[in-house]
Enzyme design. Structure first.
Site, PDB file in Angstrom:
ATOM      1  N   ALA A 118      32.993 -29.932  35.763  1.00  0.00           N
ATOM      2  CA  ALA A 118      33.510 -28.625  36.170  1.00  0.00           C
ATOM      3  C   ALA A 118      32.389 -27.865  36.866  1.00  0.00           C
ATOM      4  CB  ALA A 118      34.013 -27.843  34.961  1.00  0.00           C
ATOM      5  N   THR A 159      27.096 -29.504  33.041  1.00  0.00           N
ATOM      6  CA  THR A 159      27.086 -30.168  34.345  1.00  0.00           C
ATOM      7  C   THR A 159      25.858 -29.718  35.127  1.00  0.00           C
ATOM      8  OG1 THR A 159      29.499 -30.357  34.387  1.00  0.00           O
ATOM      9  CG2 THR A 159      28.361 -30.511  36.495  1.00  0.00           C
ATOM     10  N   ILE A 219      31.790 -24.857  36.896  1.00  0.00           N
ATOM     11  CA  ILE A 219      31.247 -23.736  36.111  1.00  0.00           C
ATOM     12  C   ILE A 219      30.640 -24.209  34.797  1.00  0.00           C
ATOM     13  CG2 ILE A 219      32.833 -22.040  37.122  1.00  0.00           C
ATOM     14  CD1 ILE A 219      34.339 -22.123  34.373  1.00  0.00           C
ATOM     15  N   SER A 220      30.532 -25.514  34.592  1.00  0.00           N
ATOM     16  CA  SER A 220      30.027 -26.050  33.329  1.00  0.00           C
ATOM     17  C   SER A 220      28.504 -25.986  33.243  1.00  0.00           C
ATOM     18  CB  SER A 220      30.474 -27.511  33.180  1.00  0.00           C
ATOM     19  OG  SER A 220      29.690 -28.192  32.222  1.00  0.00           O
ATOM     20  N   PRO A 221      27.962 -25.372  32.184  1.00  0.00           N
ATOM     21  CA  PRO A 221      26.508 -25.336  32.051  1.00  0.00           C
ATOM     22  C   PRO A 221      25.900 -26.718  31.834  1.00  0.00           C
ATOM     23  CG  PRO A 221      27.539 -24.529  30.051  1.00  0.00           C
ATOM     24  CD  PRO A 221      28.629 -24.687  31.061  1.00  0.00           C
TER      25      PRO A 221
END
EC number: 5.99.1.4
Length: 199
Positions: free
Chosen positions: A9, A15, A11-13
């Site tokens: 994603a 990631t 917005i995934s930290p």
């Protein structure tokens, strides 16, 4: 030649914390990657997860410790409470899908540019200017921010179905074509060892 479906994603930290290590591992093993951005909130809903704000306080507190700790370990700038999170992840995901279809740039760099914009640069990746900037920095035509929206929406929805069917329930999630699954940026070493035949 191994192939990796990469579910993530924008917005995934976690990631973001993965950086471009997947691309380095893939290059080392001659593996190919299909980038599959997903709506992480829908993925949670479909697979038994919860958004951070709805988790038990002990999980929220642990997340608040673990994310900065992992960032320090990796030597990465990290803001636990960025100005533009959560934000609409669809526009950046559509742009990434369009970029993958168009080719000619660095998809790993683009993925990292989007997540870095959120977690280190205080930028809103739902804004066209930010998306164009990330596309250009990764070697893609900035006009991809406005093109391919219909196809992007269809692929984005299909990516969620693919993720659920593949057993991916979080981000980042790596699924090798031999069926091996790895969840989280802290499992990239295991992915590397798996591709080496050692795990």
């Amino acid at each position: 030649m191994p192939h990796i479906d990469y579910y993530f994603a924008t917005i995934s930290p976690y990631t973001y914390l993965a950086g471009t290590r997947l691309e380095e591992i893939a290059a080392k093993h001659g593996a190919t990657i299909t980038y599959k951005p997903v709506d992480i909130l829908q993925q949670f809903a479909r697979t038994g997860g919860q958004p951070p704000k709805d988790r038990h306080i002990s999980r929220q507190e642990y997340r608040a410790q673990e994310l900065p700790r992992q960032a320090r370990k990796l030597g990465m700038t990290f803001n636990l409470k960025p100005a533009h999170w959560p934000t609409n992840m669809a526009p950046s995901s559509y742009a990434l899908i369009a970029a993958q279809n168009a080719g000619g740039g660095d998809l790993g760099a683009l993925t990292h540019a989007f997540t870095r914009a959120v977690w280190a640069e205080e930028k809103n990746i739902a804004e066209d200017d930010v998306i164009r900037e990330c596309l250009a920095a990764a070697g893609f035509d900035p006009a991809l921010a406005e093109s391919g929206l219909l196809e992007g929406a269809e692929t984005y929805a299909q990516n969620l179905e693919d993720a659920v069917n593949a057993g991916a329930f979080g981000a980042p999630f790596y699924v090798v074509d031999d069926g091996a699954r790895f969840w989280g940026q802290d499992r990239l070493e295991d992915l590397d060892l798996h591709l080496s035949g050692k795990l």
